[in-house]
Design an enzyme around this catalytic site. Structure first.
Site, mmCIF file in Angstrom:
data_model
loop_
_atom_site.group_PDB
_atom_site.id
_atom_site.type_symbol
_atom_site.label_atom_id
_atom_site.label_comp_id
_atom_site.label_asym_id
_atom_site.label_seq_id
_atom_site.Cartn_x
_atom_site.Cartn_y
_atom_site.Cartn_z
ATOM 1 C CG ASP A 34 -1.878 -1.110 1.174
ATOM 2 O OD1 ASP A 34 -1.853 -1.836 2.411
ATOM 3 O OD2 ASP A 34 -2.574 -1.245 0.110
ATOM 4 C CG ASP A 174 -7.406 -3.049 -0.055
ATOM 5 O OD1 ASP A 174 -6.678 -2.246 -0.656
ATOM 6 O OD2 ASP A 174 -7.233 -3.734 1.244
HETATM 7 C C1 DX5 Z 1 -6.313 0.553 3.288
HETATM 8 C C2 DX5 Z 1 -5.414 -0.598 2.687
HETATM 9 C C3 DX5 Z 1 -5.650 -1.774 3.050
HETATM 10 C C4 DX5 Z 1 -5.593 -2.132 4.239
HETATM 11 C C5 DX5 Z 1 -6.068 -3.454 4.728
HETATM 12 O O1 DX5 Z 1 -6.003 2.052 2.953
HETATM 13 O O2 DX5 Z 1 -5.460 -0.218 1.378
HETATM 14 O O3 DX5 Z 1 -4.931 -2.691 2.182
HETATM 15 O O4 DX5 Z 1 -4.183 -2.372 4.627
HETATM 16 O O5 DX5 Z 1 -5.952 -3.582 6.001
HETATM 17 P P1 DX5 Z 1 -7.307 -4.526 6.963
HETATM 18 O O6 DX5 Z 1 -7.061 -5.851 6.164
HETATM 19 O O7 DX5 Z 1 -6.709 -4.328 8.286
HETATM 20 O O8 DX5 Z 1 -8.805 -3.687 6.812
#
Ligand code: DX5
Length: 217
Positions: A34, A174
């Site tokens: 990310d 996601d």
């Molecule tokens: C948020 C990111 C996601 C996040 C997901 O901006 O794009 O990929 O890391 O994290 P979780 O699975 O903890 O929601």
């Protein structure tokens, strides 16, 4: 087939290399990196340097999620760093059709993603240029947020358009993936579950957490 794609945003940054290798040992085939610029999202983190640091230690697909403004300015840098796929947000691409073309012209896979407030028809005219479609289950910027259930209908809508056009493009979700939301997301039509805090946490190893997610769907 449903796959888990760990997001390293939730990994221990003091041991990022170990976190990547632990995912590979757990049988994962791709990780999501990310990238945040503090403008498109209220957080700042990785750049191309982190991708090039990770590249030599893994054979997994490096899936770079650009949560940045003007992503087109950085495609070449991330390709040179070793990205295998670059996902851009529809909301920051005035010329999304061209950006996806450029990603493919650079010889890697293209991906497009939508924030929770963005309707699915905003990308209907670029599905043929997309190797991956990602629906955000949270407002981007941070891990560990609560899943926004209205995004299930967006997955269904995109799946229906892709099926009508005979496009074999995987849909990912996601944000907010855990053992309770994973089955809902898969039932709606997603096959790639991008998960950060439910994979990287103190409750279990990456392998245990990935297996628990796969068992839940
Ligand atoms: C948020 C990111 C996601 C996040 C997901 O901006 O794009 O990929 O890391 O994290 P979780 O699975 O903890 O929601």
């Amino acid at each position: 087939m449903v796959v888990i794609e760990p997001s390293i945003l939730s990994a221990d940054f003091t041991k990022l290399g170990d976190a990547v290798m632990e995912a590979e040992k757990a049988g994962v085939s791709a990780i999501q990196i990310d990238v945040m610029d503090g403008r498109f999202v209220p957080n700042i983190n990785f750049g191309p340097g982190v991708v090039s640091a990770i590249r030599p230690i893994t054979n997994m697909m490096l899936d770079v999620h650009l949560m940045i403004v003007e992503p087109e300015k950085y495609i070449e840098d991330f390709v040179k760093a070793g990205a295998d796929r670059i996902i851009v947000h529809q909301e920051v691409c005035t010329h999304l059709h061209r950006v996806l073309q450029i990603i493919r012209e650079m010889g890697i896979k293209s991906g497009v993603t939508l924030n929770p407030a963005t309707p699915p028809d905003m990308i209907e005219d670029v599905l043929e240029l997309s190797d991956f479609v990602q629906v955000m289950g949270v407002n981007p910027g941070f891990g560990g947020q609560k899943f926004i259930h209205s995004q299930l209908n967006k997955i269904r809508a995109l799946k229906s358009v892709l099926d009508d056009r005979g496009l074999d493009v995987p849909i990912g979700l996601d944000g907010g993936i855990d053992t309770a939301t994973a089955p809902l997301v898969v039932e709606a039509g997603a096959t790639v579950l991008v998960a950060g805090s439910s994979v990287y946490n103190s409750r279990g190893s990456v392998k245990e957490n990935v297996e628990a997610l796969l068992k839940s769907v």
